[in-house]
Design an enzyme around this catalytic site. Structure first.
Site, short mmCIF file in Angstrom:
data_model
loop_
_atom_site.label_atom_id
_atom_site.label_comp_id
_atom_site.label_asym_id
_atom_site.label_seq_id
_atom_site.Cartn_x
_atom_site.Cartn_y
_atom_site.Cartn_z
N GLU A 28 -36.86 -5.88 -19.64
CA GLU A 28 -36.67 -4.46 -19.93
C GLU A 28 -37.18 -4.12 -21.32
OE1 GLU A 28 -33.03 -1.33 -20.75
OE2 GLU A 28 -32.69 -3.01 -19.37
N GLU A 85 -22.24 -1.40 -14.85
CA GLU A 85 -21.70 -2.76 -14.76
C GLU A 85 -20.40 -2.89 -15.57
OE1 GLU A 85 -24.05 -3.07 -18.59
OE2 GLU A 85 -24.24 -2.01 -16.67
#
Length: 285
Positions: free
Chosen positions: A257, A137
């Protein structure tokens, strides 16, 4: 995290990030480890967040070129140039307070890394000089993404290793390429080559490796001819929707996560992407 900075304050502040500033206001930011391709470890990860905060706080620059060094953009996993890991990897869940605080610190750096990139208020040219298989990203948040012919994008650090792809991958790929393509890439560990990435809309141009930076500089010099406020406000215009997407999704993605990582936490470097099952015993190889 962003505060007012000047080039002289951060130019030599980071072991893994080389900075150069041209007379026409182009900042060149190059990732490396001891002059070679970037080794992705905790220090380079955390320092990248701080480095982008410094870049974002520099109001005297007009354009940013962000790139890597050598064969890879960031596909080296915690190995030094001599092939030795910087520390022995620990394959184990991290129980108790130590694990909680370590994971929280990494989540904090993750969030700041993403938002600090988006806080860069000048056009950002990403020159992906080779394989990029972790935190893709970062270059993909550039306004113009160039890639070498041998580059590919992949997320090997999350789902293929038994982790939730929640630290930005789940946002950027859906945002740029569509939800179905994003899910497919993240769940399968697909290697998305540079030309296919261009077809998907993630990359603007694919170039021979030895022409990549020449093209980045060509575009940067042309952009730098525009008035400074035009450059800054155009970048702000272009990042507005992406900032909304990250505000909506980044924190809960990182939280999911992080929570799942309490079960599987590969602390340290030198781990191959698919070298063990998620439930293997500690120190399993």
């Amino acid at each position: 995290m962003v505060k007012r900075t000047r080039f002289s304050e951060y130019a030599n502040a980071y072991a893994n990030y080389k900075f150069e500033l041209t007379e026409d206001g182009i900042l060149f930011m190059q990732c490396h480890t001891e002059g070679g391709s970037l080794v992705w470890d905790w220090k380079s990860h955390d320092d990248m967040a701080d480095a982008f905060a410094d870049v974002a706080g520099d109001r005297e620059i007009k354009v940013l070129i962000h790139t890597g060094t050598g064969e890879n953009y960031n596909a080296d996993w915690g190995l030094l140039p001599n092939g030795e890991p910087p520390e022995e990897p620990v394959y184990q869940a991290m129980p108790g307070e130590r694990g909680l605080w370590k994971l929280d610190e990494k989540a904090w750096y993750n969030r700041n890394l993403q938002f600090n990139v988006l806080d860069v208020d000048v056009p950002m040219i990403s020159a992906v000089n080779g394989p990029c298989n972790i935190h893709s990203e970062i270059p993909l948040m550039g306004d113009i993404v160039l890639a070498s012919e041998d580059a590919y994008f992949q997320d090997v650090s999350h789902f293929p290793r038994g982790q939730v792809p929640g630290d930005g991958q789940h946002i950027i790929w859906s945002f740029l390429c569509g939800h179905n393509r994003g899910r497919y890439l993240l769940l399968t560990g697909k290697k998305l080559g540079a030309h296919e990435a261009k077809e998907w809309g993630a990359v603007a141009e694919v170039l021979p490796k030895d022409k990549l930076l020449d093209r980045a500089w060509e575009i940067a010099h042309e952009l730098a001819k525009r008035p400074p406020l035009v450059l800054r406000y155009t970048r702000q215009l272009f990042t507005q929707e992406l900032k909304r997407a990250f505000l909506n999704e980044a924190c809960h993605g990182v939280a999911r996560e992080t929570y799942a990582q309490r079960q599987f936490f590969p602390f340290g470097g030198g781990m191959e992407p698919l070298d063990r099952a998620w439930d293997a015993q500690p120190w399993a190889r």
